[in-house]
Scaffold this motif. Structure first.
Motif, PDB file in Angstrom:
ATOM      1  N   HIS A  38      -7.016  18.081  -6.347  1.00 15.66           N
ATOM      2  CA  HIS A  38      -6.824  19.456  -6.851  1.00 15.66           C
ATOM      3  C   HIS A  38      -5.683  20.191  -6.148  1.00 15.66           C
ATOM      4  CE1 HIS A  38     -10.683  18.399  -8.452  1.00 15.66           C
ATOM      5  NE2 HIS A  38     -11.325  18.604  -7.308  1.00 15.66           N
ATOM      6  N   MET A  39      -4.878  19.497  -5.381  1.00  7.80           N
ATOM      7  CA  MET A  39      -3.808  20.167  -4.645  1.00  7.80           C
ATOM      8  C   MET A  39      -2.677  20.575  -5.571  1.00  7.80           C
ATOM      9  SD  MET A  39      -1.866  16.961  -2.775  1.00  7.80           S
ATOM     10  CE  MET A  39      -0.758  18.053  -1.908  1.00  7.80           C
ATOM     11  N   VAL A  40      -1.848  21.502  -5.098  1.00  8.22           N
ATOM     12  CA  VAL A  40      -0.585  21.846  -5.742  1.00  8.22           C
ATOM     13  C   VAL A  40       0.540  21.430  -4.813  1.00  8.22           C
ATOM     14  CG1 VAL A  40       0.891  23.691  -6.634  1.00  8.22           C
ATOM     15  CG2 VAL A  40      -1.574  23.802  -6.989  1.00  8.22           C
ATOM     16  N   MET A  41       1.525  20.738  -5.367  1.00  8.38           N
ATOM     17  CA  MET A  41       2.719  20.368  -4.612  1.00  8.38           C
ATOM     18  C   MET A  41       3.892  21.184  -5.134  1.00  8.38           C
ATOM     19  SD  MET A  41       2.266  16.216  -4.315  1.00  8.38           S
ATOM     20  CE  MET A  41       3.338  16.032  -2.891  1.00  8.38           C
ATOM     21  N   GLN A  42       4.809  21.511  -4.249  1.00  2.43           N
ATOM     22  CA  GLN A  42       5.964  22.309  -4.643  1.00  2.43           C
ATOM     23  C   GLN A  42       6.798  21.541  -5.661  1.00  2.43           C
ATOM     24  OE1 GLN A  42       6.686  25.521  -3.968  1.00  2.43           O
ATOM     25  NE2 GLN A  42       8.374  25.272  -5.399  1.00  2.43           N
ATOM     26  N   GLN A  43       7.018  22.151  -6.811  1.00  2.07           N
ATOM     27  CA  GLN A  43       7.744  21.484  -7.880  1.00  2.07           C
ATOM     28  C   GLN A  43       9.235  21.386  -7.581  1.00  2.07           C
ATOM     29  OE1 GLN A  43       7.919  23.643 -11.621  1.00  2.07           O
ATOM     30  NE2 GLN A  43       7.838  25.629 -10.584  1.00  2.07           N
ATOM     31  N   ASN A  44       9.872  20.362  -8.179  1.00  3.02           N
ATOM     32  CA  ASN A  44      11.323  20.174  -8.084  1.00  3.02           C
ATOM     33  C   ASN A  44      11.811  20.211  -6.637  1.00  3.02           C
ATOM     34  OD1 ASN A  44      11.546  20.119 -10.941  1.00  3.02           O
ATOM     35  ND2 ASN A  44      11.506  22.358 -10.979  1.00  3.02           N
ATOM     36  N   ALA A  45      11.127  19.490  -5.790  1.00  4.24           N
ATOM     37  CA  ALA A  45      11.462  19.514  -4.363  1.00  4.24           C
ATOM     38  C   ALA A  45      11.303  18.131  -3.764  1.00  4.24           C
ATOM     39  CB  ALA A  45      10.559  20.507  -3.622  1.00  4.24           C
ATOM     40  N   MET A 247      -3.917  26.016  13.374  1.00  2.00           N
ATOM     41  CA  MET A 247      -3.982  26.454  11.984  1.00  2.00           C
ATOM     42  C   MET A 247      -2.638  26.462  11.251  1.00  2.00           C
ATOM     43  SD  MET A 247      -6.747  29.572  12.542  1.00  2.00           S
ATOM     44  CE  MET A 247      -6.909  29.943  10.795  1.00  2.00           C
ATOM     45  N   ILE A 248      -1.544  26.219  11.987  1.00  2.00           N
ATOM     46  CA  ILE A 248      -0.220  26.107  11.361  1.00  2.00           C
ATOM     47  C   ILE A 248       0.396  24.737  11.632  1.00  2.00           C
ATOM     48  CG2 ILE A 248       2.139  26.999  11.294  1.00  2.00           C
ATOM     49  CD1 ILE A 248       0.143  28.834   9.943  1.00  2.00           C
ATOM     50  N   ALA A 249       0.408  24.307  12.891  1.00  2.00           N
ATOM     51  CA  ALA A 249       1.034  23.031  13.260  1.00  2.00           C
ATOM     52  C   ALA A 249       0.545  21.858  12.411  1.00  2.00           C
ATOM     53  CB  ALA A 249       0.809  22.751  14.750  1.00  2.00           C
ATOM     54  N   PRO A 250      -0.752  21.758  12.078  1.00  2.00           N
ATOM     55  CA  PRO A 250      -1.189  20.620  11.267  1.00  2.00           C
ATOM     56  C   PRO A 250      -0.646  20.621   9.836  1.00  2.00           C
ATOM     57  CG  PRO A 250      -3.045  21.574  12.464  1.00  2.00           C
ATOM     58  CD  PRO A 250      -1.904  22.544  12.578  1.00  2.00           C
ATOM     59  N   LEU A 251      -0.116  21.760   9.385  1.00  2.00           N
ATOM     60  CA  LEU A 251       0.452  21.847   8.037  1.00  2.00           C
ATOM     61  C   LEU A 251       1.890  21.356   7.982  1.00  2.00           C
ATOM     62  CD1 LEU A 251      -0.799  25.434   7.067  1.00  2.00           C
ATOM     63  CD2 LEU A 251      -1.789  23.256   6.332  1.00  2.00           C
ATOM     64  N   LEU A 252       2.507  21.203   9.119  1.00  2.00           N
ATOM     65  CA  LEU A 252       3.936  20.907   9.175  1.00  2.00           C
ATOM     66  C   LEU A 252       4.210  19.433   8.897  1.00  2.00           C
ATOM     67  CD1 LEU A 252       4.631  22.904  12.455  1.00  2.00           C
ATOM     68  CD2 LEU A 252       5.009  23.682  10.122  1.00  2.00           C
ATOM     69  N   PRO A 253       5.233  19.139   8.046  1.00  2.00           N
ATOM     70  CA  PRO A 253       6.089  20.074   7.294  1.00  2.00           C
ATOM     71  C   PRO A 253       5.739  20.110   5.814  1.00  2.00           C
ATOM     72  CG  PRO A 253       7.198  17.970   7.480  1.00  2.00           C
ATOM     73  CD  PRO A 253       5.790  17.773   8.020  1.00  2.00           C
ATOM     74  N   PHE A 254       4.513  20.465   5.457  1.00  2.00           N
ATOM     75  CA  PHE A 254       4.114  20.561   4.056  1.00  2.00           C
ATOM     76  C   PHE A 254       5.077  21.489   3.323  1.00  2.00           C
ATOM     77  CE2 PHE A 254       1.409  22.065   0.546  1.00  2.00           C
ATOM     78  CZ  PHE A 254       0.945  20.847   0.067  1.00  2.00           C
ATOM     79  N   SER A 255       5.502  21.109   2.145  1.00  2.00           N
ATOM     80  CA  SER A 255       6.525  21.870   1.423  1.00  2.00           C
ATOM     81  C   SER A 255       5.940  23.138   0.805  1.00  2.00           C
ATOM     82  CB  SER A 255       7.149  21.006   0.328  1.00  2.00           C
ATOM     83  OG  SER A 255       7.877  19.944   0.896  1.00  2.00           O
ATOM     84  N   ILE A 256       6.559  24.274   1.119  1.00  2.00           N
ATOM     85  CA  ILE A 256       6.133  25.560   0.596  1.00  2.00           C
ATOM     86  C   ILE A 256       7.334  26.307   0.034  1.00  2.00           C
ATOM     87  CG2 ILE A 256       4.161  25.771   2.161  1.00  2.00           C
ATOM     88  CD1 ILE A 256       5.861  27.636   3.899  1.00  2.00           C
ATOM     89  N   LYS A 257       7.063  27.260  -0.833  1.00  2.00           N
ATOM     90  CA  LYS A 257       8.121  28.105  -1.381  1.00  2.00           C
ATOM     91  C   LYS A 257       8.358  29.320  -0.500  1.00  2.00           C
ATOM     92  CE  LYS A 257      11.041  28.954  -4.757  1.00  2.00           C
ATOM     93  NZ  LYS A 257      12.088  27.987  -5.144  1.00  2.00           N
ATOM     94  N   GLY A 258       7.264  29.868   0.061  1.00  2.00           N
ATOM     95  CA  GLY A 258       7.427  31.076   0.860  1.00  2.00           C
ATOM     96  C   GLY A 258       6.166  31.400   1.636  1.00  2.00           C
ATOM     97  N   VAL A 259       6.267  32.469   2.427  1.00  2.00           N
ATOM     98  CA  VAL A 259       5.175  32.927   3.284  1.00  2.00           C
ATOM     99  C   VAL A 259       4.929  34.409   3.041  1.00  2.00           C
ATOM    100  CG1 VAL A 259       4.485  33.390   5.685  1.00  2.00           C
ATOM    101  CG2 VAL A 259       5.568  31.207   5.092  1.00  2.00           C
ATOM    102  N   LEU A 260       3.646  34.774   2.925  1.00  2.00           N
ATOM    103  CA  LEU A 260       3.233  36.174   2.939  1.00  2.00           C
ATOM    104  C   LEU A 260       2.582  36.436   4.295  1.00  2.00           C
ATOM    105  CD1 LEU A 260       1.499  36.535  -0.564  1.00  2.00           C
ATOM    106  CD2 LEU A 260       3.945  36.610  -0.014  1.00  2.00           C
ATOM    107  N   TRP A 261       2.956  37.544   4.931  1.00  2.00           N
ATOM    108  CA  TRP A 261       2.476  37.846   6.284  1.00  2.00           C
ATOM    109  C   TRP A 261       1.960  39.276   6.326  1.00  2.00           C
ATOM    110  CZ3 TRP A 261       1.427  35.420  10.724  1.00  2.00           C
ATOM    111  CH2 TRP A 261       1.447  36.127  11.922  1.00  2.00           C
TER     112      TRP A 261
END
Length: 474
Positions: A38-45, A247-261
């Motif tokens: 059920h994951m979403v992967m960043q398209q066209n990347a 909570m962040i390091a294990p995600l690296l370098p999963f492809s993302i479009k952006g970050v909301l903070w």
């Protein structure tokens, strides 16, 4: 002695048999939690897929969108990775990873992936009680929005994996998820007509230092000294890097479009370094994610119970960070806050404002507004000061008169001032300041400005006085 010798020989033989036996055991190919059904992967990347296995184990990766099979070998440290070129959104996909065992990832969508992080205001969900949240939850069934909630954990050292799983968006899965994240994703999905993947990694009460790698702060004396000023509370870790590590390091370098903070409330004790800290966080995360992702952040809302002027200093530090962080924007929330509650309940509006920024700056839909008026410059004209703003089209006052402007002369004593909108600028004057040097606006912790632009978005408070370089005691 002979008996001991027999025992020693028996032990050696047993040990040898164990070694031989273990060498025949086939290790399992495994993946970090961020890769799953059920994951979403960043398209066209170009995205990285990685995992673990037995050293020298051959790994084959086959995707449903490509006729090619990728081959790699597990390193001596038990790691493997491949790079995948993802297609555009539109179909459901599968990924098969074959080593000594086979792992399949099913129901994979291509779309836009955003990471939502910070402290409690980003964490707050329908379950916490937000305005109109129950009605929104009942309508949250959407197969094209997928959610990944990172479970709270902290660590003194970087981790290689975390707890969480991808789920389809339903009324049940949406309720405990970041409300701002969900309403942001809902707007994107509706306008872009493509799947949206949302990763929620936040922890209420955490200072920004907890989200930055330790060496980045410890190697900078000013930031290290400021980090040591943070108070300790029972409800969240405040140690440098502890939530980044888990909570962040294990995600690296999963492809993302952006970050909301959305964070800052926990940094009122060292607001004078918040601009530097935020810039450092973005730089570090971009380096680690290996992409210049867009970074959009909330300016903390007005709240009357901050001490002194600590709250407004954090807001000003956040405003000043716009000049230091590329591909960034700040969402001002002063008109939809609650000065008596540090957790404003209008999360639907906040999520929509984040979405408007992204739709304009990331996706090029210029009909969406980016910001309310932002201080740009000021001109001293004898006994008056003219204030210039970015995003000033249709500048107007929502009340009978414009308030919250102040002037100061060379003595740096502030006095309330008269403010009038003229030709897209604000002209400020005071009978008590014949030779003004500085001007400020909405400089209180609970200030709710009445200056807006044509998009009905509020102006951010500001001061022309550089307060951050004042010597701070430790």
């Amino acid at each position: 002695m002979k008996i001991k010798s027999r025992k020693t020989k028996s032990s050696l033989v047993l040990g040898l048999l164990l070694v031989i036996s273990c060498s025949g055991v086939r290790a399992n190919i495994s993946l970090p939690a961020i890769f799953g059904n059920h994951m979403v992967m960043q398209q066209n990347a170009e995205v990285k897929l990685w995992g673990w296995g037995k050293p020298l184990e051959g790994v084959k990766v086959k995707t449903s969108w490509s006729a090619d099979t990728l081959h790699t070998v597990v390193t001596q440290n038990g790691n493997w990775s491949v790079s995948l070129q993802t297609p555009s959104a539109g179909e459901t996909h599968e990924i098969a990873i074959q080593g000594y065992n086979k792992v399949e990832i099913k129901d994979v969508l291509m779309g836009e992936v955003w990471l939502c992080s910070g402290q409690s205001n980003m964490e707050w969900s329908v379950d916490h009680g937000i305005i109109n949240g129950e009605e929104a939850a009942r309508e949250a069934e959407n197969n094209e929005i997928r959610l990944f909630h990172v479970v709270w954990k902290s660590s003194p050292y970087p981790c290689i994996d975390l707890d969480g799983q991808w789920v389809k968006c339903t009324p049940e899965t949406m309720r405990p998820f970041s409300a701002i994240g969900y309403f942001f994703g809902k707007e994107l999905n509706k306008k872009l007509n493509c799947p949206v993947g949302l990763i929620s990694s936040n922890w209420g009460g955490t200072p920004i230092e907890a989200w930055i790698p330790e060496y980045e702060i410890r190697s900078r004396k000013k930031l290290n000294d400021a980090a040591n000023k943070l108070p300790h509370f029972a409800w969240a870790p405040n140690e440098v890097a502890y939530t980044y590590n888990a909570m962040i390091a294990p995600l690296l370098p999963f492809s993302i479009k952006g970050v909301l903070w959305y964070q800052g409330e926990a940094n009122v004790d060292n607001a004078y370094v918040y601009t530097d800290m935020l810039e450092l966080l973005v730089k570090t995360w971009r380096d680690k994610f290996n992409t210049e992702f867009d970074f959009y952040y909330a300016q903390i809302a007005p709240f009357m119970h901050y001490q002194n002027d600590d709250g407004v200093k954090v807001r000003d530090a956040q405003r000043r960070a716009l000049d230091r962080i590329s591909n960034s924007a700040m969402v001002v929330l002063s008109d939809i806050g609650d000065t008596t509650d540090i957790h404003p309940r209008k999360k639907i509006d906040a999520g929509k404002r984040f979405a408007q920024v992204a739709l304009n700056k990331t996706y090029g839909y210029e009909e969406y507004p980016v910001s309310g008026p932002l201080f740009k410059d000021y001109l001293i004209k004898e006994n008056k000061i003219e204030v210039l703003f970015d995003y000033s089209d249709g500048l107007y006052c929502s009340d009978k008169k414009l308030t919250m402007f102040e002037l100061a002369g060379e003595d740096l004593q502030w006095y309330p001032a008269k403010a009038v909108i003229k030709q897209g600028k604000v002209v400020v004057s005071s009978g008590k300041v014949s030779r003004p040097v500085h001007v400020r606006f909405a400089w209180t912790n609970a200030a709710t400005p009445n200056l807006f632009n044509k998009y009905n978005l509020p102006a951010s408070g500001f001061t022309t006085l550089e307060w951050r370089n004042v010597k701070h005691s430790l």
